[in-house]
Motif scaffolding. Sequence first.
Motif, short mmCIF file in Angstrom:
data_model
loop_
_atom_site.label_atom_id
_atom_site.label_comp_id
_atom_site.label_asym_id
_atom_site.label_seq_id
_atom_site.Cartn_x
_atom_site.Cartn_y
_atom_site.Cartn_z
N GLY A 7 4.41 3.92 2.88
CA GLY A 7 3.16 3.17 3.01
C GLY A 7 3.35 1.96 3.90
O GLY A 7 4.06 2.02 4.91
N GLU A 35 -5.88 1.98 4.53
CA GLU A 35 -4.76 2.31 5.42
C GLU A 35 -5.16 2.16 6.89
O GLU A 35 -4.36 1.71 7.71
N PHE A 53 -8.25 4.79 -0.23
CA PHE A 53 -6.94 4.42 0.30
C PHE A 53 -6.90 4.64 1.82
O PHE A 53 -6.38 3.79 2.56
N ASN A 54 -7.45 5.73 2.26
CA ASN A 54 -7.44 6.02 3.70
C ASN A 54 -8.18 4.94 4.49
O ASN A 54 -7.79 4.60 5.61
N LEU A 69 0.87 -1.18 0.00
CA LEU A 69 0.00 0.00 0.00
C LEU A 69 0.91 1.23 0.00
O LEU A 69 1.59 1.49 0.99
N ASN A 70 0.92 1.96 -1.10
CA ASN A 70 1.79 3.13 -1.17
C ASN A 70 0.97 4.42 -1.09
O ASN A 70 0.08 4.65 -1.89
N LYS A 71 1.32 5.26 -0.12
CA LYS A 71 0.55 6.49 0.11
C LYS A 71 1.20 7.71 -0.53
O LYS A 71 0.51 8.58 -1.06
N LYS A 72 2.53 7.78 -0.47
CA LYS A 72 3.22 9.00 -0.94
C LYS A 72 4.40 8.65 -1.83
O LYS A 72 5.04 7.61 -1.67
N GLU A 89 -8.13 8.77 -2.87
CA GLU A 89 -7.55 9.02 -1.55
C GLU A 89 -8.49 8.54 -0.45
O GLU A 89 -8.04 7.98 0.57
N PRO A 112 1.34 7.22 -5.79
CA PRO A 112 0.59 7.52 -4.56
C PRO A 112 -0.81 6.93 -4.62
O PRO A 112 -1.43 6.87 -5.69
N PHE A 113 -1.32 6.48 -3.49
CA PHE A 113 -2.64 5.86 -3.34
C PHE A 113 -2.79 4.65 -4.27
O PHE A 113 -3.79 4.51 -4.98
#
Length: 288
Positions: A88, A133, A129-130, A47-50, A126, A66-67
């Motif tokens: 992530g 996450e 994803f949140n 899971l990649n956020k940034k 986003e 991202p996301f």
Amino acid sequence: MCEIKNVSCSEVAQNELKFAVYTTADFLKFMHQLNTPHRHNYYMILLNKKNHGSQLIDFKEFDIAPFSVTCLHLGQVHQWLNYESIEGYVLVFESDFFALRYQNYQLSEFSFLSYRHTQPYLTISEEKFNHIESIAVWMLREFNSIEVNFEKSLRSLLNIMLIDLNRLFEPANKNAEFSQSLQLIHHFEELIDKYYKEKHFVKDYASLLHVRPNYLNAICNEVTSSSAGDLIRNRILIEAKRLLIHEKKTASEIAYELGFVDNSYFGRFFKKYENYTPDGFKKKYLKN
């Protein structure tokens, strides 16, 4: 010869649970160790956020945006290419970890974890994803706390995450009949993975599954938009490419290992479906 390294879940998880969850910052040490081609004997979810990165999965380069969510299944050859800046979470687990609590509810329910799902990568909103996450953060807290029954909690959280990811990868509702078809395809894939070196024909697998070849082919077309023969050939071809590129075996050695009657038949098979001879594919790949 440079054999593909087989990486076990216990090496990465560093425990007997057959499960682990890390932040990418904590997982970085494993990325450094695995920046050459390696074969997974476990499932991995990134899971990649940034920030951006890239990775190689069975001869295809995938952006890590991202996301985004990347799901790797058993046997895939993977290589981290650009990963230093991504932020992530990484989950690694074996089917045994999941099955200890869900004996009658197998990972085959989640088609994105199988060979038939050709796209292991997805970019999501986003907001979605949140939500995913938040489950990963809860997992991380349970994993690090080692409180009473934390293993049960982790299995439940993994199940919730897989259900949510399956909704993202397979958004359409599936009726009971379609679910039965998915189960048949999953068993077919398991048999292919077990016997692809010795059984090359649909009738062989249909016999093992106790169905008619035409029926198996129809179900494959309905579920995967590929014929049963295509699924068998694709598995043979991906293994041939792995042996050709990563283990640097000759066409003759690969023909023998994959159960072809002779080198020339293997060469014709490879060229028919790849539009290159084995040597031509190797030169093209290494040049690129």
